[in-house]
Scaffold this motif. Structure first.
Motif, PDB file in Angstrom:
ATOM      1  N   ALA A 161       5.994 -15.106  -1.172  1.00  0.00           N
ATOM      2  CA  ALA A 161       7.050 -15.891  -1.819  1.00  0.00           C
ATOM      3  C   ALA A 161       8.007 -16.446  -0.774  1.00  0.00           C
ATOM      4  O   ALA A 161       8.568 -17.531  -0.948  1.00  0.00           O
ATOM      5  CB  ALA A 161       7.813 -15.014  -2.811  1.00  0.00           C
ATOM      6  N   TYR A 162       8.199 -15.673   0.310  1.00  0.00           N
ATOM      7  CA  TYR A 162       9.235 -16.015   1.277  1.00  0.00           C
ATOM      8  C   TYR A 162       8.963 -15.246   2.556  1.00  0.00           C
ATOM      9  O   TYR A 162       8.550 -14.086   2.505  1.00  0.00           O
ATOM     10  CB  TYR A 162      10.603 -15.612   0.689  1.00  0.00           C
ATOM     11  CG  TYR A 162      11.743 -15.702   1.665  1.00  0.00           C
ATOM     12  CD1 TYR A 162      12.323 -16.924   1.968  1.00  0.00           C
ATOM     13  CD2 TYR A 162      12.233 -14.560   2.293  1.00  0.00           C
ATOM     14  CE1 TYR A 162      13.360 -17.012   2.883  1.00  0.00           C
ATOM     15  CE2 TYR A 162      13.275 -14.634   3.211  1.00  0.00           C
ATOM     16  CZ  TYR A 162      13.826 -15.868   3.495  1.00  0.00           C
ATOM     17  OH  TYR A 162      14.846 -15.947   4.401  1.00  0.00           O
ATOM     18  N   GLU A 163       9.136 -15.892   3.698  1.00  0.00           N
ATOM     19  CA  GLU A 163       9.050 -15.161   4.958  1.00  0.00           C
ATOM     20  C   GLU A 163      10.339 -15.365   5.731  1.00  0.00           C
ATOM     21  O   GLU A 163      10.726 -16.497   6.048  1.00  0.00           O
ATOM     22  CB  GLU A 163       7.850 -15.614   5.801  1.00  0.00           C
ATOM     23  CG  GLU A 163       7.797 -14.860   7.122  1.00  0.00           C
ATOM     24  CD  GLU A 163       6.437 -14.831   7.794  1.00  0.00           C
ATOM     25  OE1 GLU A 163       5.522 -15.531   7.346  1.00  0.00           O
ATOM     26  OE2 GLU A 163       6.320 -14.087   8.792  1.00  0.00           O
ATOM     27  N   GLY A 164      11.039 -14.263   6.024  1.00  0.00           N
ATOM     28  CA  GLY A 164      12.269 -14.320   6.805  1.00  0.00           C
ATOM     29  C   GLY A 164      11.991 -13.919   8.238  1.00  0.00           C
ATOM     30  O   GLY A 164      10.837 -13.809   8.665  1.00  0.00           O
ATOM     31  N   LYS A 165      13.054 -13.695   9.005  1.00  0.00           N
ATOM     32  CA  LYS A 165      12.887 -13.383  10.428  1.00  0.00           C
ATOM     33  C   LYS A 165      12.301 -11.989  10.620  1.00  0.00           C
ATOM     34  O   LYS A 165      11.561 -11.754  11.565  1.00  0.00           O
ATOM     35  CB  LYS A 165      14.239 -13.484  11.145  1.00  0.00           C
ATOM     36  CG  LYS A 165      14.809 -14.913  11.145  1.00  0.00           C
ATOM     37  CD  LYS A 165      16.195 -14.960  11.797  1.00  0.00           C
ATOM     38  CE  LYS A 165      16.912 -16.273  11.539  1.00  0.00           C
ATOM     39  NZ  LYS A 165      18.223 -16.082  10.915  1.00  0.00           N
ATOM     40  N   ALA A 166      12.631 -11.061   9.725  1.00  0.00           N
ATOM     41  CA  ALA A 166      12.206  -9.665   9.922  1.00  0.00           C
ATOM     42  C   ALA A 166      11.385  -9.105   8.759  1.00  0.00           C
ATOM     43  O   ALA A 166      10.920  -7.965   8.825  1.00  0.00           O
ATOM     44  CB  ALA A 166      13.438  -8.780  10.142  1.00  0.00           C
ATOM     45  N   LYS A 167      11.220  -9.888   7.696  1.00  0.00           N
ATOM     46  CA  LYS A 167      10.507  -9.376   6.515  1.00  0.00           C
ATOM     47  C   LYS A 167       9.720 -10.490   5.841  1.00  0.00           C
ATOM     48  O   LYS A 167      10.096 -11.653   5.936  1.00  0.00           O
ATOM     49  CB  LYS A 167      11.514  -8.817   5.476  1.00  0.00           C
ATOM     50  CG  LYS A 167      12.365  -7.669   5.983  1.00  0.00           C
ATOM     51  CD  LYS A 167      13.186  -7.016   4.876  1.00  0.00           C
ATOM     52  CE  LYS A 167      14.432  -7.715   4.451  1.00  0.00           C
ATOM     53  NZ  LYS A 167      15.480  -7.886   5.452  1.00  0.00           N
ATOM     54  N   LYS A 168       8.649 -10.058   5.150  1.00  0.00           N
ATOM     55  CA  LYS A 168       7.950 -10.966   4.230  1.00  0.00           C
ATOM     56  C   LYS A 168       8.182 -10.451   2.826  1.00  0.00           C
ATOM     57  O   LYS A 168       8.283  -9.233   2.626  1.00  0.00           O
ATOM     58  CB  LYS A 168       6.442 -10.957   4.509  1.00  0.00           C
ATOM     59  CG  LYS A 168       6.061 -11.580   5.821  1.00  0.00           C
ATOM     60  CD  LYS A 168       4.543 -11.538   5.989  1.00  0.00           C
ATOM     61  CE  LYS A 168       4.151 -12.121   7.327  1.00  0.00           C
ATOM     62  NZ  LYS A 168       2.711 -11.989   7.582  1.00  0.00           N
ATOM     63  N   VAL A 169       8.231 -11.347   1.866  1.00  0.00           N
ATOM     64  CA  VAL A 169       8.408 -10.952   0.467  1.00  0.00           C
ATOM     65  C   VAL A 169       7.236 -11.534  -0.330  1.00  0.00           C
ATOM     66  O   VAL A 169       6.980 -12.744  -0.254  1.00  0.00           O
ATOM     67  CB  VAL A 169       9.751 -11.469  -0.081  1.00  0.00           C
ATOM     68  CG1 VAL A 169       9.930 -11.029  -1.523  1.00  0.00           C
ATOM     69  CG2 VAL A 169      10.914 -10.952   0.776  1.00  0.00           C
ATOM     70  N   PHE A 170       6.530 -10.659  -1.050  1.00  0.00           N
ATOM     71  CA  PHE A 170       5.354 -11.075  -1.821  1.00  0.00           C
ATOM     72  C   PHE A 170       5.606 -10.944  -3.322  1.00  0.00           C
ATOM     73  O   PHE A 170       6.297 -10.015  -3.763  1.00  0.00           O
ATOM     74  CB  PHE A 170       4.152 -10.178  -1.469  1.00  0.00           C
ATOM     75  CG  PHE A 170       3.692 -10.334  -0.057  1.00  0.00           C
ATOM     76  CD1 PHE A 170       2.725 -11.279   0.273  1.00  0.00           C
ATOM     77  CD2 PHE A 170       4.222  -9.526   0.958  1.00  0.00           C
ATOM     78  CE1 PHE A 170       2.306 -11.421   1.590  1.00  0.00           C
ATOM     79  CE2 PHE A 170       3.811  -9.664   2.269  1.00  0.00           C
ATOM     80  CZ  PHE A 170       2.846 -10.614   2.587  1.00  0.00           C
ATOM     81  N   ARG A 171       5.010 -11.841  -4.086  1.00  0.00           N
ATOM     82  CA  ARG A 171       4.988 -11.660  -5.538  1.00  0.00           C
ATOM     83  C   ARG A 171       4.029 -10.532  -5.892  1.00  0.00           C
ATOM     84  O   ARG A 171       3.180 -10.147  -5.082  1.00  0.00           O
ATOM     85  CB  ARG A 171       4.501 -12.950  -6.223  1.00  0.00           C
ATOM     86  CG  ARG A 171       5.442 -14.081  -6.041  1.00  0.00           C
ATOM     87  CD  ARG A 171       4.995 -15.323  -6.804  1.00  0.00           C
ATOM     88  NE  ARG A 171       5.742 -16.440  -6.266  1.00  0.00           N
ATOM     89  CZ  ARG A 171       7.045 -16.644  -6.498  1.00  0.00           C
ATOM     90  NH1 ARG A 171       7.714 -15.850  -7.320  1.00  0.00           N
ATOM     91  NH2 ARG A 171       7.675 -17.639  -5.925  1.00  0.00           N
ATOM     92  N   THR A 172       4.158 -10.026  -7.108  1.00  0.00           N
ATOM     93  CA  THR A 172       3.240  -8.993  -7.610  1.00  0.00           C
ATOM     94  C   THR A 172       2.753  -9.430  -8.993  1.00  0.00           C
ATOM     95  O   THR A 172       3.150 -10.501  -9.468  1.00  0.00           O
ATOM     96  CB  THR A 172       3.961  -7.639  -7.765  1.00  0.00           C
ATOM     97  OG1 THR A 172       4.919  -7.766  -8.828  1.00  0.00           O
ATOM     98  CG2 THR A 172       4.669  -7.214  -6.493  1.00  0.00           C
TER      99      THR A 172
END
Ligand code: TMP
Length: 235
Positions: A7-18
Motif C-alpha cells: 500500500a505504501y513504502e516509507g523510508k524505514a517501513k513497508k505497509v501491506f494490505r491484507t
C-alpha cells in the motif's frame, strides 16, 4: 492474516494490505535515512529491533490506557495493525536538550529542560517537516482543536510512562517523536513506531547514545546500540 499488495513504502517501513480492509501489515526494514533522506545507509538488524521494541512499548502503553493501532506481532519484522488515517503531524516531546533544539535555541546538548517541551511539525517532506503551532494546525485543518488536545494529553502521558519504564533499564529518555492516526470511527490512537529510530536514548551511567544519532552523526556502533536497547527492554 497475510500480506497482499504493497500500500505504501516509507523510508524505514513497508505497509501491506491484507484480506481484511481494516488491517494492515507493517514490515520494518534495515534501511536508514537521515536529514530528510539526504543520508542513506543500512543498520543491520534494525528492522527486527524496531519492530520488537515498538510492539513491546505499545503493549505497555495499552496496559496504561493509551489506545494504539497495534494488533499482533506476526514475525520478527512484521506486525498487524489497525487501519488508521494518519494525522500529518510529528509530535515531539523533549526532556533534555538535543538535536534540533540545541541549534534552534542555542542550548547545550544534555541541558535538562525545566518542563517537558511539546512540539509539532507538519509532516511534509517537500517542506522539510516545518515546525507548526496550535494555530497553524487549526488554520491548515491538520487536526481539530479537540483532536489536538487529546494528542497533547496522550503525548505527555506517554512521556511519563516511558521515562519511568526506561529508567529501570538505565536508559534516559531524552526526546522522542510520535505519530497519531484516526480509526474509522474518528477515535485518535497512537500509530507508527517507538524505537531507537524515533527516540533519543542515552545510557544513564555513561551517557552513551543508544539510538539513531549514532548513524546521523557517523559515531559508529549503531548495530550494537540497537541490539543493546533490545536486550535491555526484552531480555
Ligand atoms: P530533532 O531533535 O531532530 O528535532 O528530533 C527530535 C526527536 O524526533 C528525536 O528523538 C528524533 C525524532 N525524529 C524522528 O523520529 N524523525 C525525524 O524525521 C526527525 C527529524 C526526528
Amino acid at each position: 492474516m497475510t500480506k497482499k499488495e504493497l500500500a505504501y513504502e516509507g523510508k524505514a517501513k513497508k505497509v501491506f494490505r491484507t484480506e481484511d480492509e481494516n488491517r494492515f501489515i507493517v514490515s520494518y526494514k534495515d534501511d536508514a535515512t537521515a536529514f530528510n533522506g539526504a543520508k542513506k545507509g543500512t543498520i543491520r538488524g534494525k528492522g527486527v529491533v524496531n519492530n520488537r521494541v515498538t510492539n513491546h512499548l505499545m503493549r505497555l502503553l495499552e496496559s496504561k490506557g493509551i489506545p494504539t493501532h497495534f494488533v499482533e506481532q506476526l514475525s520478527d519484522t512484521d506486525t498487524l495493525v489497525k487501519k488508521v488515517s494518519i494525522i500529518p503531524l510529528e509530535v515531539v516531546v523533549r526532556n533534555i536538550a538535543a538535536g534540533s533544539l540545541v541549534s534552534r535555541l542555542g542550548l547545550a546538548e544534555g541541558a535538562k529542560l525545566a518542563v517537558p517541551v511539546l512540539e509539532y511539525s507538519y509532516k511534509n517532506d517537500a517542506l522539510n517537516d516545518p515546525l507548526v503551532n496550535d494555530y497553524h494546525i487549526a488554520a491548515l485543518r491538520l487536526a481539530t482543536p479537540e483532536e489536538l488536545k487529546i494528542i497533547a494529553g496522550y503525548a505527555l502521558r506517554i512521556n511519563d510512562i516511558l521515562s519511568a519504564y526506561l529508567k529501570d533499564a538505565h536508559i534516559t529518555l531524552i526526546d522522542f517523536k510520535l505519530e497519531f492516526g484516526k480509526l474509522p470511527d474518528g477515535a485518535v490512537v497512537l500509530a507508527d513506531e517507538i524505537s531507537p529510530d524515533t527516540c533519543r536514548f542515552w545510557d544513564d551511567r555513561s551517557g552513551e547514545k543508544l539510538d539513531k544519532d549514532r548513524f546521523r552523526g557517523d559515531l559508529g556502533g549503531a548495530e550494537d546500540a540497537y541490539g543493546e536497547v533490545l536486550k535491555r527492554l526484552l531480555g
